[in-house]
Motif scaffolding. Sequence first.
Motif, PDB file in Angstrom:
ATOM      1  N   VAL A  44       0.835  -1.203   0.000  1.00 28.36           N
ATOM      2  CA  VAL A  44       0.000   0.000   0.000  1.00 28.36           C
ATOM      3  C   VAL A  44       0.870   1.254   0.000  1.00 28.36           C
ATOM      4  CG1 VAL A  44      -1.927  -1.137   1.174  1.00 28.36           C
ATOM      5  CG2 VAL A  44      -0.172   0.025   2.524  1.00 28.36           C
ATOM      6  N   ARG A  52      -2.816   4.245   2.144  1.00 22.00           N
ATOM      7  CA  ARG A  52      -3.305   2.879   2.371  1.00 22.00           C
ATOM      8  C   ARG A  52      -4.064   2.331   1.167  1.00 22.00           C
ATOM      9  NH1 ARG A  52      -6.031   1.571   7.979  1.00 22.00           N
ATOM     10  NH2 ARG A  52      -5.664  -0.499   7.065  1.00 22.00           N
ATOM     11  N   ALA A  62      -3.883   0.234  -2.395  1.00 22.73           N
ATOM     12  CA  ALA A  62      -3.056  -0.818  -2.975  1.00 22.73           C
ATOM     13  C   ALA A  62      -2.267  -0.279  -4.161  1.00 22.73           C
ATOM     14  CB  ALA A  62      -3.937  -1.982  -3.415  1.00 22.73           C
TER      15      ALA A  62
END
Length: 239
Positions: free
Chosen positions: A60, A64, A66
């Motif tokens: 990540v 946060r 991906a």
Amino acid sequence: MRLGFVRSFRLAVVTAVLLATACDNTPTDFDTTATERLEVNPTYMVVPGGRTEKLDVRAVNSGRQATYADVISQISNCGEAAAIVVDVDPDQLDLQPPGKLIVTAETELGANCIALSADGARDTVDVVVTADAVTIDAAPTLLRAGQTGLVETRIITFPDSLDVVRTMTPFDLSDVIFASDDSDVAAIDATGFVTTETAGSALLTVTWVPDSTGIVALAGTGTSRSASTALEVIANVPD
């Protein structure tokens, strides 16, 4: 009529300002493609021999989100020798971020680690390989008072089939606790040797608590295994 028009105009202006604020296209202040860290679940694993458990890893960014960076896993041997295998989860979908893994434990007890990395971000997962079960292979079920017997036990991995049960190693009787729920009827010592005193029933229990040094038998990790067998003792009278 004029007053209504002014109010409508003011309302339209306020609405336009709010919409403009809500649709602010100011770019983020970080690189969304740069991996900052790994999200790992679980961070500690207890896997019985022969069993398979899932491990989810996701690269990540600072927000946060991906990054879809490839996740590399490697058994790092940072504990006792333990046979584990790490593979890509066959249920992993192409549209999901890489990092869905499965961890399989074999027949060697101990602690080990899985080193994880993706675009420079790193993490480690501790893995404890424990027995799938403790089994009682032989035990007396009926004795006369004054007779003796022996409870034989071992720890096993998950059977490959109903006919194949593999013994796990190492196995030491010092890691086994034998107990009787009625020692007046039948007492059992630290080696599984049973002595009977009087008629009645007793439940004999074997509890395997691996590695008293603490590497495997960490408190609350669910590594211990138990099994029980019933013993009936009859009065010692002539036939």
